[in-house]
Enzyme design. Structure first.
Site, PDB file in Angstrom:
ATOM      1  N   ASP A  34      24.778 -28.096   9.969  1.00  0.00           N
ATOM      2  CA  ASP A  34      23.342 -28.091   9.632  1.00  0.00           C
ATOM      3  C   ASP A  34      22.686 -29.370  10.174  1.00  0.00           C
ATOM      4  OD1 ASP A  34      24.686 -29.786   7.838  1.00  0.00           O
ATOM      5  OD2 ASP A  34      23.306 -29.379   6.184  1.00  0.00           O
ATOM      6  N   ASP A  39      25.935 -34.559  11.421  1.00  0.00           N
ATOM      7  CA  ASP A  39      26.421 -33.340  12.094  1.00  0.00           C
ATOM      8  C   ASP A  39      26.320 -33.530  13.607  1.00  0.00           C
ATOM      9  OD1 ASP A  39      26.232 -30.986   9.749  1.00  0.00           O
ATOM     10  OD2 ASP A  39      24.730 -32.543   9.540  1.00  0.00           O
ATOM     11  N   ASN A  63      20.582 -29.351   5.592  1.00  0.00           N
ATOM     12  CA  ASN A  63      19.774 -30.574   5.687  1.00  0.00           C
ATOM     13  C   ASN A  63      18.307 -30.261   5.940  1.00  0.00           C
ATOM     14  OD1 ASN A  63      21.726 -32.587   5.320  1.00  0.00           O
ATOM     15  ND2 ASN A  63      22.446 -32.340   7.419  1.00  0.00           N
ATOM     16  N   THR A 151      30.441 -28.485   8.297  1.00  0.00           N
ATOM     17  CA  THR A 151      29.893 -29.800   7.933  1.00  0.00           C
ATOM     18  C   THR A 151      28.538 -29.640   7.240  1.00  0.00           C
ATOM     19  OG1 THR A 151      28.857 -30.072  10.101  1.00  0.00           O
ATOM     20  CG2 THR A 151      31.077 -30.953   9.868  1.00  0.00           C
ATOM     21  N   PHE A 193      25.976 -33.282  -1.563  1.00  0.00           N
ATOM     22  CA  PHE A 193      24.937 -32.377  -1.049  1.00  0.00           C
ATOM     23  C   PHE A 193      25.450 -30.973  -0.651  1.00  0.00           C
ATOM     24  CE2 PHE A 193      22.431 -30.603   2.457  1.00  0.00           C
ATOM     25  CZ  PHE A 193      21.176 -30.529   1.875  1.00  0.00           C
ATOM     26  N   ASN A 194      26.444 -30.908   0.234  1.00  0.00           N
ATOM     27  CA  ASN A 194      26.852 -29.596   0.775  1.00  0.00           C
ATOM     28  C   ASN A 194      27.332 -28.649  -0.320  1.00  0.00           C
ATOM     29  OD1 ASN A 194      26.273 -30.398   3.363  1.00  0.00           O
ATOM     30  ND2 ASN A 194      28.382 -31.034   3.832  1.00  0.00           N
ATOM     31  N   HIS A 267      29.302 -39.195   7.338  1.00  0.00           N
ATOM     32  CA  HIS A 267      30.144 -38.146   6.739  1.00  0.00           C
ATOM     33  C   HIS A 267      30.806 -37.172   7.735  1.00  0.00           C
ATOM     34  CE1 HIS A 267      28.053 -39.276   2.994  1.00  0.00           C
ATOM     35  NE2 HIS A 267      26.918 -39.113   3.638  1.00  0.00           N
ATOM     36  N   ASP A 268      29.979 -36.411   8.438  1.00  0.00           N
ATOM     37  CA  ASP A 268      30.494 -35.207   9.105  1.00  0.00           C
ATOM     38  C   ASP A 268      31.523 -35.430  10.223  1.00  0.00           C
ATOM     39  OD1 ASP A 268      29.045 -33.686   7.354  1.00  0.00           O
ATOM     40  OD2 ASP A 268      27.331 -33.462   8.684  1.00  0.00           O
TER      41      ASP A 268
HETATM   42  C1  BDR Z   1      26.482 -34.181   3.681  1.00  0.00           C
HETATM   43  O1  BDR Z   1      25.137 -33.829   3.385  1.00  0.00           O
HETATM   44  C2  BDR Z   1      24.349 -33.862   4.547  1.00  0.00           C
HETATM   45  O2  BDR Z   1      23.159 -34.527   4.327  1.00  0.00           O
HETATM   46  C3  BDR Z   1      25.189 -34.507   5.612  1.00  0.00           C
HETATM   47  O3  BDR Z   1      24.921 -33.920   6.860  1.00  0.00           O
HETATM   48  C4  BDR Z   1      26.603 -34.263   5.172  1.00  0.00           C
HETATM   49  O4  BDR Z   1      27.090 -33.052   5.674  1.00  0.00           O
HETATM   50  C5  BDR Z   1      26.827 -35.463   2.963  1.00  0.00           C
HETATM   51  O5  BDR Z   1      26.687 -35.292   1.595  1.00  0.00           O
HETATM   52 CA    CA Z   2      25.966 -31.844   7.434  1.00  0.00          CA
END
Ligand code: BDR
Ligand code: CA
Length: 338
Positions: A34, A39, A63, A151, A193-194, A267-268
């Site tokens: 996303d 990402d 996102n 991701t 978040f994800n 993160h990703d």
């Molecule tokens: C995740 O949430 C999104 O904002 C980032 O792309 C990542 O995948 C981190 O919590």
């Molecule tokens: Ca992401």
């Protein structure tokens, strides 16, 4: 036979050895994302490596809305001159909830950045096939086992598994960015978040019986971008590394404010780094379930680190990352791109 012998003589023993190594070790992946700044870096890292073959990029609402995430994937592939990578549009909202987006982190376009806007190659369009059908058809037709690399919210992956559970046998592993085992969430105090965005999808994936690896906030907060890293990446002197810097200048704004530090979790790309060099990370195979409905704890990954529930282990949960090794890998790999 003569042709093969000539080819082998022509390329030499060392090259042959390398070629065989690459062929044997190449991991075929579907990157489900996303984009999103991190990402985008995951796409760049995957595209830069000969040990990874990207079969396609599937996008999901996360996102930002789906139109933005698809466009952003096209932008990134245009910039790195990989318009051969097919981009598919997938689910525009989670299985049960309305879409919750993170413009507050990634900006209005989902990929706001410093510098000039990226103009997508005019001939480069998203594929007509739905991302979920692409995942199913690709898994079914591949002779090799495939790595799924989500991701973003796990909606596309869960929908694919629901629509055709027979694809499970063609999936080598799902390595996903999401969740928080022993740390605070970043979207609510309990949820990352994800997983927060689509907790139902997360449970479908966790119940699938497929080998799973979770790259949650526990590890992604150990690989942090700061101004030193951005400067060091610029030493590559290529447009991809410049692009990395422009993205990070924007992406770090929100994190600096929230965490009151100069360090921003990337993160990703951890998902891709794990495929390229698993020794960067370590963890433990444990049981993970997700809270779907609670107003307070929706999206919490309930990770049974101590094994107190006796529920069977269903997921390799990473909790340690080597920051230095990670950024060296990223720098070396991004230097291979234009
Ligand atoms: C995740 O949430 C999104 O904002 C980032 O792309 C990542 O995948 C981190 O919590
Ligand atoms: Ca992401």
């Amino acid at each position: 036979l003569t042709i093969i012998t000539n080819i082998l003589n022509g390329i030499g023993y060392k090259d042959l050895h390398y070629l065989l190594k690459v062929l044997l070790m190449t991991k075929k992946i579907i990157l489900d994302c996303d984009p999103g700044h991190d990402d985008a870096v995951a796409i760049m890292l995957a595209a830069s490596s000969k040990e990874i073959e990207i079969l396609g990029i599937t996008c999901v609402g996360g996102n930002s809305g789906l139109n933005n995430t698809v466009n952003n994937a096209l932008k990134v592939c245009t910039l790195i001159e990989r318009t051969d990578i097919k981009v598919y549009s997938g689910a525009n909202k989670p299985i049960h909830y309305e879409l919750f987006t993170a413009e507050y982190v990634h900006g209005k376009t989902g990929l706001d950045k410093k510098g000039d806007p990226i103009i997508i190659d005019t001939n480069y369009k998203p594929q007509e096939k739905h991302g979920v059908d692409f995942i199913i058809e690709t898994c079914k037709s591949s002779t090799d086992q495939i790595y799924l690399c989500p991701t973003g919210p796990l909606t596309n992956i869960a929908l694919s598994l629901q629509k055709d559970p027979s694809i499970k046998k063609n999936i080598k592993e799902i390595v996903f960015m999401g969740g928080a085992a022993m740390c605070l969430g970043n979207t609510t105090p309990s949820a990352e978040f994800n997983i927060y965005v689509d907790p139902h999808a997360a449970n479908i994936v966790l119940d699938s019986g497929i080998p799973l690896t979770m790259m949650g906030l526990d590890v992604t907060h150990q690989v942090n971008v700061n101004s030193k890293i951005i400067k060091s990446m610029n030493e590559n002197k290529n447009k991809t590394s410049k692009f990395f810097g422009e993205l990070m200048e924007f992406y770090t704004i929100f994190h600096k404010e929230l965490y009151e530090t100069e360090e921003t979790p990337l993160h990703d790309p951890c998902v891709i780094a794990y495929l390229l060099d698993p020794s960067i990370f370590s963890g433990k195979k444990v049981n993970v379930r997700v809270e779907e409905n609670s107003e307070l704890t929706r999206g919490k990954t309930v990770v049974d680190w101590l094994g107190v529930t006796k529920r069977p282990a269903n997921c390799f949960v990473m909790n340690q990352a080597n920051n230095e090794k990670f950024f060296q890998l990223l720098k070396d790999n991004l230097s291979q791109l234009p």
